[in-house]
Design a protein around this motif. Structure first.
Motif, PDB file in Angstrom:
ATOM      1  N   ARG A 502       0.586  -1.114   0.405  1.00 10.66           N
ATOM      2  CA  ARG A 502      -0.421  -0.055   0.081  1.00 10.66           C
ATOM      3  C   ARG A 502       0.917   1.325   0.163  1.00 10.66           C
ATOM      4  O   ARG A 502       0.620   2.082  -0.166  1.00 10.66           O
ATOM      5  CB  ARG A 502      -0.430  -0.008   1.102  1.00 10.66           C
ATOM      6  N   GLU A 503       1.833   1.590   0.726  1.00 13.94           N
ATOM      7  CA  GLU A 503       2.813   2.657   0.647  1.00 13.94           C
ATOM      8  C   GLU A 503       3.878   2.272  -0.488  1.00 13.94           C
ATOM      9  O   GLU A 503       3.875   3.750  -1.072  1.00 13.94           O
ATOM     10  CB  GLU A 503       3.953   2.178   1.328  1.00 13.94           C
ATOM     11  N   PRO A 505       1.972   1.242  -4.369  1.00 14.75           N
ATOM     12  CA  PRO A 505       1.666   0.187  -5.160  1.00 14.75           C
ATOM     13  C   PRO A 505       2.544  -0.788  -6.819  1.00 14.75           C
ATOM     14  O   PRO A 505       3.150   0.658  -6.514  1.00 14.75           O
ATOM     15  CB  PRO A 505       0.395   0.826  -5.329  1.00 14.75           C
ATOM     16  N   ARG A 514     -11.106   2.291 -10.684  1.00 12.88           N
ATOM     17  CA  ARG A 514      -9.703   2.368 -10.328  1.00 12.88           C
ATOM     18  C   ARG A 514      -8.320   2.029  -9.726  1.00 12.88           C
ATOM     19  O   ARG A 514      -9.033   0.367  -9.577  1.00 12.88           O
ATOM     20  CB  ARG A 514     -10.330   3.819  -9.153  1.00 12.88           C
ATOM     21  N   ARG A 515      -7.758   2.170  -9.026  1.00 10.74           N
ATOM     22  CA  ARG A 515      -6.546   1.668  -8.517  1.00 10.74           C
ATOM     23  C   ARG A 515      -7.085   0.984  -6.880  1.00 10.74           C
ATOM     24  O   ARG A 515      -7.527   1.322  -6.419  1.00 10.74           O
ATOM     25  CB  ARG A 515      -5.142   2.242  -8.222  1.00 10.74           C
ATOM     26  N   ASP A 517      -6.572   0.657  -3.619  1.00  8.43           N
ATOM     27  CA  ASP A 517      -5.845   1.615  -2.426  1.00  8.43           C
ATOM     28  C   ASP A 517      -6.277   0.539  -1.145  1.00  8.43           C
ATOM     29  O   ASP A 517      -5.560   0.933  -0.069  1.00  8.43           O
ATOM     30  CB  ASP A 517      -6.109   2.651  -2.575  1.00  8.43           C
ATOM     31  N   GLY A 518      -8.218   0.575  -0.464  1.00  2.00           N
ATOM     32  CA  GLY A 518      -8.547  -0.121   0.343  1.00  2.00           C
ATOM     33  C   GLY A 518      -7.775  -1.748   0.096  1.00  2.00           C
ATOM     34  O   GLY A 518      -7.577  -1.906  -0.385  1.00  2.00           O
ATOM     35  N   GLU A 521     -10.213  -4.980  -1.761  1.00  2.00           N
ATOM     36  CA  GLU A 521      -9.926  -4.030  -3.102  1.00  2.00           C
ATOM     37  C   GLU A 521      -8.400  -4.977  -3.868  1.00  2.00           C
ATOM     38  O   GLU A 521      -7.287  -5.069  -3.209  1.00  2.00           O
ATOM     39  CB  GLU A 521      -9.453  -2.764  -3.556  1.00  2.00           C
ATOM     40  N   THR A 569      -4.062  -8.821  -6.468  1.00  2.00           N
ATOM     41  CA  THR A 569      -4.321  -7.048  -4.946  1.00  2.00           C
ATOM     42  C   THR A 569      -3.136  -6.975  -4.253  1.00  2.00           C
ATOM     43  O   THR A 569      -1.624  -6.999  -4.840  1.00  2.00           O
ATOM     44  CB  THR A 569      -5.183  -7.345  -4.013  1.00  2.00           C
ATOM     45  N   SER A 570      -2.784  -5.997  -3.273  1.00  2.00           N
ATOM     46  CA  SER A 570      -1.562  -5.742  -2.872  1.00  2.00           C
ATOM     47  C   SER A 570      -1.193  -6.513  -2.319  1.00  2.00           C
ATOM     48  O   SER A 570      -1.842  -7.874  -1.088  1.00  2.00           O
ATOM     49  CB  SER A 570      -1.514  -4.313  -1.829  1.00  2.00           C
TER      50      SER A 570
END
Length: 761
Positions: A502-503, A505, A514-515, A517-518, A521, A569-570
């Motif tokens: 998340r820091e 991406p 959209r990207r 981010d949360g 997601e 995802t992240s």
């Protein structure tokens, strides 16, 4: 018949250039269709041959060692089941090349999914370290029977005793591990088992996979691969090349038929008196039709035979690259002879049918010439033309524009026939531009990273990060992990990927939404959206081992890997579900201008062989041969355009013969009269090029994006040529038409008075 042949010979001498263009265009069209057929056969038949001869399995299941795979034999529709082979993931090195492989403990030659040996021999119990490599893996490692493979970090070595073809998914650097058959004793750290199912009805694959996962339990099934996935991967870019050649070949065939129709129509209008004389001396309407029909069918037959015999049979296998390989393989396939006869015959029949429709008009010409009307309907100057002359614009320009667009039905037909090959040329240029974009701007197509790095078990995350951060030229490092996940319904597995944090991406190329981010997601490829029948904004549930993972799809990414069956995802999101998860690979984005090969060599040397570094596979690398195909297609389309342009020039000159005396009477010089004809032809070509460009841009976007959607990459990859290139294309069409019409227009303007009176009499 003698008179017919004499007429045809005389017409050929008068229109030699046009006849040559028809022959060359037909040859190019038939060659394109034959090469498209060869590529389709080359894409499908080699894999199908291997699958049939090896008695291939329709489903392969990777399971935990505890799975009770013997229960699969009782499933309805399962014809046979392989042994549950122990498998181990490993890295091997040969001649300085590293590859990730799957060691499969195979005690004896299988009856289902049997490897087809192409070199060496099968495993021997007397050689416990002997292995057989899948052929594509062997080519990547430059390995042959007798070579030795090192396993870094283990001190072990394996001896290559054979190379075999397999119908399973083939080796892909950084994507699909290579298959290595070994003795069970060589599989020292098994991570699970793999079992294959051969089905009575291949259409029941999804249902059988669902039943198999239910019987074994979702928690013990790691990955599922099917015969459809293996076939699609084997077909690869060859099928796309075949589709391009086939599409443009059919389009060019239609354009050629229309061009021939227009050429015959123009010639009939110019030979009305001659045709009337032929009928007056006893020619029947059928004989007149036969003159034109036999003449143009002969041109088509000559071009088709040249393409079939010379281009395809004689030179086809000598074409460098995959086209030559495809022709060589296709010549040995059962349907080759039928296609070699059917395609040229169908092309000749289509051209013959179009020729017959145009020649039918010649048969309706009355034997007594009908006198021309005193004035051509609609031939008077329009108000716009009169106003332009009043503004003292050059008369040649005004009268040329007026001549081009006075006879609207005939002008629209000419513009339409000329616009079709130009439209296909713009579509071909759009395909070229899209391929260039894959090469020059890969970050816009889901490939921001240039290198993929996989550490071995001796390096932890911190040690790997330290090595990568020290390397100059590395702009960013994105840790990642990829696991196989079962989709809802348990009919297939997809790739669940955690990339970036998340820091920091990962820069996904998004076509929608959209990207991510949360928390929870994700972004997904088109192939996954189609597989699950979901869209952006939906929530999806999947299973990794025995743990569920629920993600919210907030965007669609352009995903060139794994047929788009990827959800990303992240790494933080996956770590929340499994705290023990650690990165298994790293994506490296390099500074502009940095050579990926130099960085890969430096990293391998700095890590002393503990890093497996591969360049990221670009789908455009397999499409390089399409550039030559596009150039060839544009040449064929240009020939068709020349045929139509010559017909338009001839029609413009013949229709202007009646005005020649009047133009001279009002004081126009031969140069100005020539400029009128040149302007009329240029305006026609300009209108056709402008209309073709306006129609081709949305059409090419739709076609390219539709291909991207069907391949799983997704829509949004199409790019049109630059405005400057399109302007140059339109200008070149107009200037080319002007240059081509200058000589015949000059000759017509300098005709003697007696010839002009005879023409209009």
């Amino acid at each position: 018949m003698r008179a017919t042949l004499r007429w045809a010979h005389s017409d050929l001498r008068a229109h030699r250039g046009e006849a040559l263009f028809i022959v060359l265009a037909t040859a190019g069209i038939v060659a394109s269709l034959l090469l498209a057929t060869a590529l389709f056969g080359y894409a499908t038949n080699p894999w199908q041959r291997v699958f049939t001869q090896s008695h291939g399995a329709h489903v392969w299941l990777h399971t935990a060692r505890s799975a009770e795979t013997q229960r699969l034999a009782a499933l309805d529709g399962v014809e046979s089941v392989t042994d549950a082979y122990l498998v181990e993931s490993a890295t091997v090195v040969s001649r300085g090349t590293r590859a990730t492989v799957e060691l499969r403990g195979t005690p004896s030659l299988p009856s289902v999914g049997r490897p087809l040996l192409i070199a060496g021999h099968w495993l021997d119990a007397g050689e416990p370290d002997g292995v057989v490599l899948e052929s594509r893996l062997a080519r990547a490692l430059l390995a042959e029977p007798g070579d030795t493979l090192a396993l870094p970090g283990t001190g072990r070595a394996l001896s290559v005793v054979g190379i075999a073809d397999s119908a399973e998914p083939r080796y892909g650097p950084g994507e699909q591990p290579g298959l290595v058959w070994a003795q069970p004793s060589a599989v020292r750290a098994p991570g699970g088992r793999v079992v294959g199912l051969r089905l009575a009805d291949p259409d029941d694959t999804d249902y059988t996979v669902q039943r198999a996962v239910t019987v074994l339990g979702a928690g013990v099934v790691g990955e599922v691969s099917t015969w459809q996935q293996a076939r699609a991967e084997a077909q690869g870019d060859n099928r796309l090349l075949g589709q391009v050649l086939g599409l443009f070949g059919l389009g060019a065939l239609i354009a050629a038929g229309l061009a021939v129709h227009g050429a015959i129509g123009t010639r009939i209008r110019g030979h009305l008196r001659d045709i009337s004389v032929l009928k007056a001396i006893g020619f029947t309407p059928a004989q007149v039709v036969r003159i034109f029909l036999l003449q143009h069918v002969a041109y088509a037959v000559l071009g088709a035979v040249a393409a079939a015999v010379v281009l395809t049979e004689g030179l086809g296998a000598r074409i460098p690259g995959r086209l030559g390989d495809a022709v060589g393989v296709w010549q040995g396939l059962p349907g080759h002879t039928v296609a070699m006869g059917a395609i040229p015959v169908c092309a000749v029949l289509l051209i013959g049918a179009v020729t017959g429709l145009a020649a039918w008009r010649a048969g309706r010409v009355p034997p007594v010439p009908v006198p021309h009307p005193a004035a051509v309907a609609g031939g008077g100057l329009t108000a716009v033309a009169r106003r332009a002359l009043g503004l003292r614009l050059p008369p040649a320009l005004v009268l040329g524009w007026h001549r081009a667009f006075t006879r609207r039905p005939r002008t629209f037909a000419t513009v339409g026939r000329l616009a079709l090959p130009l439209l296909l040329m713009v579509v071909a240029m759009s395909a070229w531009t899209t391929i260039d974009r894959f090469h020059n701007r890969p970050e816009e197509l889901g490939l921001p990273a240039a290198l993929t790095v996989r550490p071995d078990s001796t390096l932890n995350d911190g040690g790997t990060r330290e090595l990568l951060d020290r390397e100059p030229g590395v702009a960013a490092v994105y840790p990642g992990v990829e696991v196989a996940a079962l989709v809802p319904g348990q009919t297939a597995t997809i790739a669940l990927r955690g990339l970036g944090t998340r820091e920091a991406p990962y820069p996904f190329a998004l076509a929608e939404g959209r990207r991510a981010d949360g928390p929870d997601e994700a972004v997904a490829g088109q192939g996954l959206l189609d597989l699950l029948d979901v869209g952006v904004g939906d929530w999806v549930r999947m299973t990794v081992g025995d743990q569920p993972q629920i993600l919210h799809i907030v965007g669609r990414s352009i995903e060139p890997e794994n047929a788009g069956r990827v959800i990303s995802t992240s790494l933080d999101t996956l770590h929340e579900n499994d705290p023990n998860l650690s990165p298994t690979f790293y994506q490296l984005r390099l500074d502009p201008g940095t050579d990926p090969r130099h960085v890969a060599t430096a990293l391998s040397a700095a890590a002393h062989g503990h890093l497996d570094v591969h360049p990221v596979t670009n789908p455009a690398d397999g499409l390089s041969s399409m550039r030559a195909v596009i150039v060839g297609l544009i040449c064929v389309l240009a020939l068709i355009g020349l045929i139509e342009l010559l017909s338009a020039i001839g029609g413009t000159i013949r229709e202007g013969e009646r005005d020649l005396l009047a133009l001279k009477a009002i004081g126009l010089s031969p140069r100005q009269i020539t400029a009128i004809t040149v302007t009329a032809t240029s305006c026609t070509a300009l209108a056709a090029a402008a209309a073709a460009t306006a129609l081709a841009l949305p059409l090419s976007n739709w076609l390219i994006n539709a291909q991207g959607h069907s391949s799983g990459i997704g829509a949004g990859i199409a790019r049109t040529p630059s405005p400057l290139l399109l302007l140059l294309f339109i200008t070149s069409a107009a200037l080319g038409a002007a240059a081509l019409s200058t000589l015949p227009a000059t000759r017509a303007a300098h005709r003697r008075l007696a010839d002009t009176l005879s023409a209009v009499a």
